[in-house]
Design an enzyme around this catalytic site. Structure first.
Site, PDB file in Angstrom:
ATOM      1  N   CYS A 172      63.303  70.210  30.846  1.00 13.67           N
ATOM      2  CA  CYS A 172      62.610  70.069  32.120  1.00 13.67           C
ATOM      3  C   CYS A 172      61.303  70.851  32.052  1.00 13.67           C
ATOM      4  O   CYS A 172      61.331  72.083  31.895  1.00 13.67           O
ATOM      5  CB  CYS A 172      63.504  70.590  33.252  1.00 13.67           C
TER       6      CYS A 172
ATOM      7  N   CYS B 181      55.962  66.008  36.604  1.00 13.16           N
ATOM      8  CA  CYS B 181      57.087  65.855  35.660  1.00 13.16           C
ATOM      9  C   CYS B 181      56.624  66.171  34.229  1.00 13.16           C
ATOM     10  O   CYS B 181      55.941  65.350  33.586  1.00 13.16           O
ATOM     11  CB  CYS B 181      57.706  64.459  35.725  1.00 13.16           C
TER      12      CYS B 181
END
Ligand code: PYC
Length: 322
Positions: free
Chosen positions: A94, A244
């Site tokens: 992530c 993201c």
């Protein structure tokens, strides 16, 4: 650096990176033992899933939170290991969460400015904390697996997209026909969920049959000095408020594969809410994913929003989540 131990009260530190929250369990969490980070992730999944539910689902959490469980490092020289998770399961890597983790470790006084290696279940990444608080993440190698796959989406026109790895698997689509803004979130969520279902129905996967669990809808930037904008559907059904990090890495791999961005050239990626990561890539070492991979770098900033002790009341039926 000290690590999470079960003997301490469970303490969480929350932050957000470009609007996307990260919740780091800094002490009191489960001991995942030794072994590779992939093995520790499997142990977390099989034996400690209640911690994921307690921190990333209601009533304490929500669908948007990405949790981060700290572990001792796997590799000599790394500052820690981390397993990321959300409302439905564990996440490979992530990007926004790594920026949030670094901001959290700095807030706790566990690290200072400089470069820090962090072990994840999909490889070791490095994160540089700059003196001004920004963080540059050097992600795992990213690559395009499939180019311009045609996909029939029920109730929508035919769409096309690349399948790429950026630490998670993405379907990156330009010809979706929707404006990328917060007024159209309902339509964006619905379409990206239908794209995800259509990919599964058509058995279109990442390498080795891996599920494509992130959908990235792409479009032009709002700011003239930026280069692109994205809406990203995450596995649990929430959309990423940040641009993201793994999705931006997948985008860089596709740009590189198309010859549309040179190594070192800056790409400013906007999220659907307008937050920005500054990205670039370097060629990956020869042999990495058949020579097709790039090494992505993303710079962003996270801010700490909460420092709290987790309470589990014995009579609370939902103390460990819904
Ligand atoms: O920043 O890589 C990322 C990410 C994945 C899921 C949510 N954010």
């Amino acid at each position: 650096m000290s690590h999470a131990t079960a003997s301490l009260p469970a303490r969480i530190v929350d932050s957000h990176t470009g609007g996307e929250p990260t919740r780091v369990l800094v002490s009191g969490g489960p001991d995942l033992g030794s072994g590779t980070m992939a093995e520790r992730r499997q142990r977390f999944r099989a034996e400690h899933d209640r911690w994921r539910r307690a921190l990333a689902t209601e009533p304490r959490g929500n669908d948007v939170i990405v949790g981060a469980l700290l572990t001792p490092p796997e590799k000599a020289g790394s500052v820690c290991g981390v397993v990321f998770f959300n409302n439905v399961g564990v996440i490979g890597m992530c990007g926004h969460g790594t920026i949030g983790l670094v901001a959290t470790l700095a807030y706790l006084g566990r690290i200072g400015a400089g470069r820090h290696a962090i072990d994840t279940p999909v490889g070791t990444v490095s994160a540089e904390l700059h003196a001004d608080g920004r963080v540059t993440v050097a992600n795992v190698p990213a690559y395009r697996h499939l180019a311009q796959v045609a996909l029939e989406v029920p109730g929508h026109s035919l769409v096309h997209g690349d399948v790429a790895w950026g630490g998670n698997w993405f379907f990156l689509c330009h010809d979706h026909g929707l404006p990328l803004d917060t007024q159209h979130l309902g339509g964006l969520l619905s379409l990206s969920e239908r794209i995800k279902a259509a990919l599964a129905a058509a058995r279109i996967t990442g390498a080795g049959g891996a599920e494509i669990d992130h959908v990235e809808l792409l479009g032009p930037p709002r700011e003239a000095s930026h280069h692109g904008r994205s809406f990203v559907l995450c596995p649990g059904g929430a959309y990423d408020r940040s641009p993201c990090g793994t999705g931006t890495s997948a985008k860089l791999a596709c740009l590189a594969a198309d010859g549309a961005l040179a190594p070192g050239q800056v790409w400013q990626q906007e999220s659907v809410i307008g937050s920005v990561f500054e990205a670039r890539y370097e060629p990956a070492p020869a042999g990495e994913h058949g020579g097709a991979a790039v090494l992505p770098f993303m710079t962003g900033r996270a801010f700490v929003t909460l420092d709290a002790q987790v309470v589990f009341e014995p009579e609370d039926p939902f103390a460990w989540g819904l």
